[in-house]
Design an enzyme around this catalytic site. Structure first.
Site, PDB file in Angstrom:
ATOM      1  N   CYS A  33       0.826  -1.128   0.206  1.00 41.32           N
ATOM      2  CA  CYS A  33       0.067  -0.008   0.085  1.00 41.32           C
ATOM      3  C   CYS A  33       0.943   1.226  -0.057  1.00 41.32           C
ATOM      4  CB  CYS A  33      -0.967   0.015   1.151  1.00 41.32           C
ATOM      5  SG  CYS A  33      -1.937   1.458   1.532  1.00 41.32           S
ATOM      6  N   GLN A  34       1.119   1.784  -0.966  1.00 41.59           N
ATOM      7  CA  GLN A  34       2.017   2.823  -1.311  1.00 41.59           C
ATOM      8  C   GLN A  34       1.504   4.041  -0.670  1.00 41.59           C
ATOM      9  OE1 GLN A  34       5.255   3.038  -1.797  1.00 41.59           O
ATOM     10  NE2 GLN A  34       5.141   5.061  -1.329  1.00 41.59           N
ATOM     11  N   PRO A  35       0.288   4.438  -0.723  1.00 37.98           N
ATOM     12  CA  PRO A  35      -0.367   5.608  -0.025  1.00 37.98           C
ATOM     13  C   PRO A  35      -0.281   5.498   1.230  1.00 37.98           C
ATOM     14  CG  PRO A  35      -1.930   4.869  -1.828  1.00 37.98           C
ATOM     15  CD  PRO A  35      -0.624   3.730  -1.527  1.00 37.98           C
ATOM     16  N   CYS A  36      -0.171   4.200   2.187  1.00 38.73           N
ATOM     17  CA  CYS A  36      -0.025   4.120   3.260  1.00 38.73           C
ATOM     18  C   CYS A  36       1.439   4.561   3.975  1.00 38.73           C
ATOM     19  CB  CYS A  36      -0.051   2.727   3.891  1.00 38.73           C
ATOM     20  SG  CYS A  36      -1.591   1.830   3.295  1.00 38.73           S
ATOM     21  N   TRP A  37       2.372   4.336   3.044  1.00 37.41           N
ATOM     22  CA  TRP A  37       3.808   4.906   3.410  1.00 37.41           C
ATOM     23  C   TRP A  37       3.734   6.526   3.230  1.00 37.41           C
ATOM     24  CZ3 TRP A  37       5.919   1.587   5.995  1.00 37.41           C
ATOM     25  CH2 TRP A  37       5.533   0.162   6.129  1.00 37.41           C
TER      26      TRP A  37
END
Length: 247
Positions: free
Chosen positions: A129-133
Site C-alpha cells: 500500500c504505497q499511499p500508506c507509506w
C-alpha cells in the site's frame, strides 16, 4: 280409561312438536354463538394483541438500528475534514488494549512504554500500500503541526514481518516506528482489520489516539467501504482529531 287416553297426544302429532322445539333450540344456540364471537368482548382482545405486536415491532427495529450504529463497520460519519470515517470498537473512552510488538528497528515496543503521553496509533495495510507509506511521510513532514495538536508520539502497526518493514522504511527514508503484527492479534483487539480493501486479512487505514492514562481519546477508521481511503492529508486528519477528540 277413556278419559286418560283422551289427554295423550298421539305419537304422530308429537313428532312435529319435537322438531319445532329442536329448531328453536338450535336457533337460540346459533344466536348465542354469534353474540360471543362477533361481539365487543371478542374484538377487544384482538385489538390489544395487535397493539402489543406493533409496539414489539417498533422496539425491535429501534434496537437493531442502535446495535448497527455501535458495531457496523460501514456506519460512517463525515468530519470537518470531509473524509468519511467510522469509529470502531474499542471506541472513545474505552481502555486501549495493551500490546508488545516487534519494531522494524529491532527490539520490541510496548504501548505501556508510552504511558503518560498522547500516542497516535496508525494501523495500515502494509508493504503493498504505497499511499500508506506516503501517509507516514506526510505525518513526518508535518511533525510540528502534529505536536501542536497534542500528539507526543506516532507509531504505525501493520501485519508484515519486521525485517521486510525495515527494508521498506529504509527505501522510503522514513523514521517513524512501525510495529509488526503478523498474527493480527493486536489488529483484532482494535478491530482495525475491519476497514481495509483486503477483507479482514489486513488492516485498513485507522487512527487511534491513546491518552496519557491509557484510554482512547479519538478514533477514526478511514479505510472502510465505499471509499477505501488510504491517504488523508495531515491537516485534514488533525482537523478531525481536534473536532472529535475527548479531553
Amino acid at each position: 280409561m277413556s278419559s286418560g287416553s283422551s289427554t295423550r297426544t298421539p305419537a304422530g302429532k308429537r313428532a312435529p312438536q319435537i322438531r319445532t322445539r329442536q329448531r328453536q333450540q338450535a336457533s337460540r344456540l346459533a344466536r348465542e354463538a354469534r353474540s360471543v364471537h362477533g361481539g365487543r368482548s371478542d374484538r377487544r382482545p384482538v385489538w390489544i394483541v395487535l397493539v402489543v405486536l406493533a409496539v414489539v415491532g417498533v422496539v425491535t427495529v429501534l434496537y437493531l438500528i442502535y446495535q448497527d450504529s455501535r458495531t457496523d463497520p460501514d456506519a460512517v460519519t463525515v468530519g470537518g475534514s470531509g473524509f468519511r470515517h467510522a469509529v470502531g470498537q474499542p471506541g472513545i473512552g474505552a481502555a486501549a488494549p495493551a500490546f508488545t510488538l516487534a519494531a522494524h528497528t529491532g527490539g520490541r515496543v510496548s504501548l505501556a512504554d508510552h504511558r503518560g503521553k498522547n500516542v497516535l496509533l496508525y494501523f495500515q495495510e502494509g508493504l503493498m500500500c504505497q499511499p500508506c507509506w506516503d501517509q507516514i511521510r506526510d505525518l513526518e513532514k508535518n511533525a510540528g503541526a502534529v505536536r501542536a495538536a497534542g500528539v507526543d508520539a506516532v507509531m504505525s502497526i501493520t501485519t508484515d514481518p519486521a525485517d521486510q518493514i525495515n527494508r521498506k522504511m529504509t527505501d522510503e527514508k522514513l523514521t517513524t516506528p512501525v510495529l509488526s503484527d503478523p498474527d493480527l492479534r493486536v489488529s483484532h483487539a482494535y478491530t482495525a482489520n475491519q476497514y481495509g480493501m483486503m477483507g479482514t486479512s489486513r488492516d485498513g487505514h485507522s487512527f487511534v489516539l491513546v491518552g496519557p492514562d491509557g484510554t482512547i481519546r479519538w478514533r477514526a477508521d478511514y479505510g472502510g467501504k465505499p471509499d477505501y481511503t488510504m491517504f488523508v492529508p495531515t491537516d485534514k486528519l488533525l482537523t478531525d482529531l481536534r473536532a472529535e477528540r475527548r479531553p
